[in-house]
Design an enzyme around this catalytic site. Structure first.
Site, mmCIF file in Angstrom:
data_model
loop_
_atom_site.group_PDB
_atom_site.id
_atom_site.type_symbol
_atom_site.label_atom_id
_atom_site.label_comp_id
_atom_site.label_asym_id
_atom_site.label_seq_id
_atom_site.Cartn_x
_atom_site.Cartn_y
_atom_site.Cartn_z
ATOM 1 N N THR A 1 0.848 -1.189 0.000
ATOM 2 C CA THR A 1 0.000 0.000 0.000
ATOM 3 C C THR A 1 0.884 1.239 0.000
ATOM 4 O O THR A 1 2.026 1.195 0.463
ATOM 5 C CB THR A 1 -0.891 0.080 1.270
ATOM 6 O OG1 THR A 1 -0.047 0.042 2.421
ATOM 7 C CG2 THR A 1 -1.901 -1.058 1.330
ATOM 8 N N SER B 1 1.271 4.458 1.992
ATOM 9 C CA SER B 1 0.833 4.829 3.341
ATOM 10 C C SER B 1 -0.095 6.035 3.291
ATOM 11 O O SER B 1 -0.101 6.799 2.310
ATOM 12 C CB SER B 1 2.036 5.169 4.219
ATOM 13 O OG SER B 1 2.865 4.045 4.361
ATOM 14 N N SER C 1 5.398 2.816 -3.533
ATOM 15 C CA SER C 1 4.970 3.713 -4.610
ATOM 16 C C SER C 1 6.047 4.729 -4.997
ATOM 17 O O SER C 1 6.011 5.291 -6.085
ATOM 18 C CB SER C 1 3.726 4.487 -4.166
ATOM 19 O OG SER C 1 4.071 5.385 -3.111
ATOM 20 N N ASP D 1 13.191 -1.446 -2.417
ATOM 21 C CA ASP D 1 12.034 -2.325 -2.242
ATOM 22 C C ASP D 1 12.430 -3.706 -2.749
ATOM 23 O O ASP D 1 13.217 -3.815 -3.690
ATOM 24 C CB ASP D 1 10.806 -1.809 -2.999
ATOM 25 C CG ASP D 1 9.522 -2.311 -2.351
ATOM 26 O OD1 ASP D 1 8.829 -1.520 -1.679
ATOM 27 O OD2 ASP D 1 9.226 -3.522 -2.505
ATOM 28 N N HIS D 2 11.884 -4.773 -2.122
ATOM 29 C CA HIS D 2 12.316 -6.111 -2.541
ATOM 30 C C HIS D 2 11.462 -6.680 -3.659
ATOM 31 O O HIS D 2 11.724 -7.774 -4.131
ATOM 32 C CB HIS D 2 12.407 -7.068 -1.339
ATOM 33 C CG HIS D 2 11.102 -7.368 -0.693
ATOM 34 N ND1 HIS D 2 10.965 -8.374 0.225
ATOM 35 C CD2 HIS D 2 9.884 -6.805 -0.836
ATOM 36 C CE1 HIS D 2 9.704 -8.415 0.622
ATOM 37 N NE2 HIS D 2 9.041 -7.476 0.002
ATOM 38 N N THR E 1 9.298 -8.374 5.025
ATOM 39 C CA THR E 1 9.310 -9.833 4.912
ATOM 40 C C THR E 1 10.410 -10.314 3.957
ATOM 41 O O THR E 1 11.093 -9.505 3.337
ATOM 42 C CB THR E 1 7.978 -10.329 4.313
ATOM 43 O OG1 THR E 1 7.843 -9.717 3.025
ATOM 44 C CG2 THR E 1 6.804 -9.964 5.192
HETATM 45 N N1 SAH Z 1 6.558 4.026 1.826
HETATM 46 C C1 SAH Z 1 5.779 3.204 0.927
HETATM 47 C C2 SAH Z 1 5.200 2.044 1.719
HETATM 48 C C3 SAH Z 1 4.898 0.860 0.881
HETATM 49 S S1 SAH Z 1 4.238 -0.531 1.801
HETATM 50 C C4 SAH Z 1 4.665 4.037 0.314
HETATM 51 O O1 SAH Z 1 4.110 4.863 1.042
HETATM 52 O O2 SAH Z 1 4.349 3.858 -0.864
HETATM 53 C C5 SAH Z 1 5.714 -1.329 2.345
HETATM 54 C C6 SAH Z 1 6.681 -1.754 1.285
HETATM 55 O O3 SAH Z 1 7.725 -2.502 1.910
HETATM 56 C C7 SAH Z 1 6.099 -2.657 0.209
HETATM 57 O O4 SAH Z 1 6.283 -2.028 -1.039
HETATM 58 C C8 SAH Z 1 6.923 -3.952 0.303
HETATM 59 O O5 SAH Z 1 7.210 -4.529 -0.956
HETATM 60 C C9 SAH Z 1 8.195 -3.451 0.985
HETATM 61 N N2 SAH Z 1 8.975 -4.477 1.700
HETATM 62 C C10 SAH Z 1 8.515 -5.445 2.526
HETATM 63 N N3 SAH Z 1 9.554 -6.197 2.981
HETATM 64 C C11 SAH Z 1 10.692 -5.664 2.430
HETATM 65 C C12 SAH Z 1 12.078 -6.006 2.512
HETATM 66 N N4 SAH Z 1 12.521 -7.041 3.250
HETATM 67 N N5 SAH Z 1 12.960 -5.247 1.832
HETATM 68 C C13 SAH Z 1 12.536 -4.201 1.064
HETATM 69 N N6 SAH Z 1 11.240 -3.848 0.940
HETATM 70 C C14 SAH Z 1 10.328 -4.566 1.614
#
Ligand code: SAH
Length: 205
Positions: free
Chosen positions: A26, A28, A57, A84-85, A200
């Protein structure tokens, strides 16, 4: 106000709530982006190096870049790395940021970079960072992230509380603010309760 959320949120961009962006992620809510910036603002000076973990995003990455990038001068001034992963989200963030002229410029000068990697390990290449923002809930206060902070520097990170705590009051996720002082000493503060998607392992392709 200088970054249009409509470039980053596929639905209800101006509503104060998180919105789905695909891949279980999402964007935030605006008030959470606001809180994150308020806590980090003293460390988001022009020229600062910042790491945005779980950049999703790309919206907050862009907001931070507007604060630290000195657009008038060389590309060495100010650096924001979004990690991002999920490779598709890294691509999405780049495309979202390319929707504005300022966003295209920040990427073409190299002041903003989006990288596909496991954010739990931080990202060594841009370290030390004046500020590290984590946008997904961690299981622990990963020490490697504190290692990658500059002295002085600040980490903003949601962390899961221990499941076996005796009082239910302590459960859930909390934002921790971790300061590394100029002398290298580390100070940790639990500031408010939140609800983030977890940090994760990457999903298998
Ligand atoms: N700050 C972003 C939040 C996105 S939600 C925004 O406002 O758009 C959280 C994000 O963390 C997701 O895109 C997910 O893919 C990422 N994420 C989860 N585990 C991760 C990891 N181990 N390493 C990198 N990114 C991760």
């Amino acid at each position: 106000m200088q970054v249009d959320r409509a470039h980053y949120a596929p639905s209800r961009p101006y509503s104060d709530s998180p919105q789905p962006i695909g891949h279980g992620a999402t964007i935030s809510a605006p008030h959470m982006h606001g809180h994150a910036c308020e806590y980090l603002i003293d460390y988001l000076q022009p020229g600062a190096h910042v790491l945005d973990i779980g950049s999703g995003s790309g919206y907050l990455t862009h907001v931070i870049a507007n604060l630290v990038a000195d657009t008038g001068s060389s590309s060495d001034d100010g650096l924001v790395i979004g990690v991002d992963h999920i490779p598709a989200l890294v691509e999405l963030a780049r495309n979202n940021m390319n929707k504005s002229q300022e966003g295209r410029k920040l990427q073409s000068t190299g002041q903003v970079k989006f990288i596909a990697a496991d954010g739990r390990l931080g990202w060594k290449d841009g370290a030390p960072y004046d500020a590290i923002h984590v946008g997904a809930a961690a299981e622990t206060l990963h020490p490697v992230l504190i290692d990658q902070l500059r002295a002085p520097g600040r980490l903003f990170i949601p962390v899961e509380s221990e499941q076996n705590s005796i009082s239910s009051l302590g459960e859930g996720q909390w934002i921790w603010v971790v300061d590394k002082a100029a002398d290298g000493s580390v100070h940790k503060k639990k500031v408010f309760q939140v609800s983030y998607v977890p940090l994760t392992d990457a999903p298998r392709p």
